[in-house]
Design an enzyme around this catalytic site. Structure first.
Site, PDB file in Angstrom:
ATOM      1  N   HIS A   1      -6.676  -7.197   0.005  1.00 53.70           N
ATOM      2  CA  HIS A   1      -6.741  -5.769  -0.319  1.00 53.70           C
ATOM      3  C   HIS A   1      -5.879  -5.479  -1.547  1.00 53.70           C
ATOM      4  O   HIS A   1      -4.828  -6.084  -1.740  1.00 53.70           O
ATOM      5  CB  HIS A   1      -6.224  -4.924   0.848  1.00 53.70           C
ATOM      6  CG  HIS A   1      -7.021  -5.073   2.107  1.00 53.70           C
ATOM      7  ND1 HIS A   1      -6.590  -5.809   3.176  1.00 53.70           N
ATOM      8  CD2 HIS A   1      -8.238  -4.585   2.450  1.00 53.70           C
ATOM      9  CE1 HIS A   1      -7.491  -5.770   4.139  1.00 53.70           C
ATOM     10  NE2 HIS A   1      -8.503  -5.037   3.723  1.00 53.70           N
TER      11      HIS A   1
ATOM     12  N   ASP B   1      -3.130 -10.442  -2.075  1.00 52.93           N
ATOM     13  CA  ASP B   1      -3.741 -10.029  -0.823  1.00 52.93           C
ATOM     14  C   ASP B   1      -5.229  -9.748  -1.039  1.00 52.93           C
ATOM     15  O   ASP B   1      -5.662  -9.447  -2.153  1.00 52.93           O
ATOM     16  CB  ASP B   1      -3.028  -8.769  -0.326  1.00 52.93           C
ATOM     17  CG  ASP B   1      -3.486  -8.315   1.052  1.00 52.93           C
ATOM     18  OD1 ASP B   1      -4.106  -9.132   1.762  1.00 52.93           O
ATOM     19  OD2 ASP B   1      -3.230  -7.164   1.406  1.00 52.93           O
TER      20      ASP B   1
ATOM     21  N   HIS C   1       0.819  -1.219   0.000  1.00 49.49           N
ATOM     22  CA  HIS C   1       0.000   0.000   0.000  1.00 49.49           C
ATOM     23  C   HIS C   1       0.852   1.268   0.000  1.00 49.49           C
ATOM     24  O   HIS C   1       0.330   2.359  -0.246  1.00 49.49           O
ATOM     25  CB  HIS C   1      -0.906   0.031   1.241  1.00 49.49           C
ATOM     26  CG  HIS C   1      -1.926  -1.053   1.289  1.00 49.49           C
ATOM     27  ND1 HIS C   1      -2.857  -1.251   0.296  1.00 49.49           N
ATOM     28  CD2 HIS C   1      -2.155  -2.012   2.223  1.00 49.49           C
ATOM     29  CE1 HIS C   1      -3.623  -2.293   0.607  1.00 49.49           C
ATOM     30  NE2 HIS C   1      -3.211  -2.775   1.763  1.00 49.49           N
TER      31      HIS C   1
END
Length: 292
Positions: free
Chosen positions: A228, A226, A189
């Site tokens: 996310h 993942d 991220h």
């Protein structure tokens, strides 16, 4: 807890050659699956027929103990759980796994392949000014020893790449079939100038750049599985024609990125593939996504 992992391999526009993975949780099953394919060829006690050479999986573990915050879900306990499972699996004693002990930290110059020097310096300044772990957004923390821990984790990833991609190492008696870097904190991220999603640096993006710059690997695929979406990794390579970024993730979850329409831009158009899946999608959905 959910997997927070990415894989990387070479590609030539036609055939992917998976080479190694980097992750921080949920990776034990992947290690066991890959290693077991090779360990079946070993000379097990009582096995019929001659022994064939075993090509072990190289595993690097770095728990980043100095990067820790009590009661936070992302901490050294994640790697401790993986290490315990690895020991209980007996894969190392079967020669299916070879443990690599990290020996160096990534330098600032190496981190600059993704992150500007001022960003790196600012993280170090914060580490030197706080007395204990401190939140820097709603979920990401930094501790006095965080940068020391983070650079060791990135260094462990580089060690894996060196072992796999250096001809002198590959020609040695301890050749390996693949590598797994089990390090933390996660980083997919993290944007070039912004920590995010528990992470401070984007480890897999740094790994891709290192493989290109240090070992001359031109084209790379990053597979991010993942739950996310890895918005940071996608952002780093969104205009890059030599890095194919593929993500399978749950649709509608934070950080609310990774739409089907996000396919890269400029010279990188077509080298970003996002596959958002409905919640509770399982192995069958993953297989279907890859077959399509």
């Amino acid at each position: 807890m959910v997997p927070c992992s990415s894989g990387i391999g070479y590609y030539d526009g036609r055939k992917l050659q998976p080479h190694w993975r980097i992750g921080s949780h949920g990776m034990m099953r992947s290690v066991q699956r890959h290693a077991s394919r090779h360990s079946r060829q070993a000379d097990w006690p009582g096995a019929a027929g001659p022994a064939t050479p075993v090509m072990p999986v190289l595993v690097a573990l770095d728990a980043a103990a100095a990067h820790s915050k009590p009661k936070h879900p992302e901490g050294p306990q994640r790697l401790a759980a993986v290490q315990s499972a690895l020991q209980q699996s007996r894969l190392e004693s079967s020669r299916a796994v070879r443990i690599l002990h990290p020996v160096r930290s990534a330098t600032d110059a190496e981190l600059e392949a993704v992150h500007p020097l001022r960003y790196i310096q600012r993280l170090r300044e914060i580490c030197g000014s706080i007395q204990g772990p401190t939140l820097i957004d709603d979920s990401t923390y930094i501790a006095p020893g965080s940068m020391q821990a983070v650079t060791r984790g990135v260094g462990a990833v580089f060690d894996v790449l060196d072992a796999l991609l250096t001809p002198a190492a590959a020609a040695g008696a301890a050749s390996v079939s693949a590598g797994f870097a089990l390090v933390r904190p996660p980083g997919h991220h993290v944007l070039p100038t912004r920590p995010m999603g528990f992470g401070l640096v984007n480890t897999v993006a740094l790994a891709a750049r290192y493989a290109q710059q240090r070992h001359g690997v031109r084209r790379i695929m990053i597979f991010d599985f993942d739950v996310h979406h890895g918005n940071g990794t996608m952002d780093v390579f969104y205009n890059n024609p030599d890095v194919l970024y593929v993500s399978t993730h749950q649709d509608g979850l934070w950080p609310y990125t990774g739409k089907l329409r996000n396919i890269g831009q400029g010279a990188g158009q077509g080298t970003t593939i996002n596959i958002p899946l409905p919640g509770l999608s399982g192995d069958a959905a993953m297989r279907h996504a890859w077959e399509r």
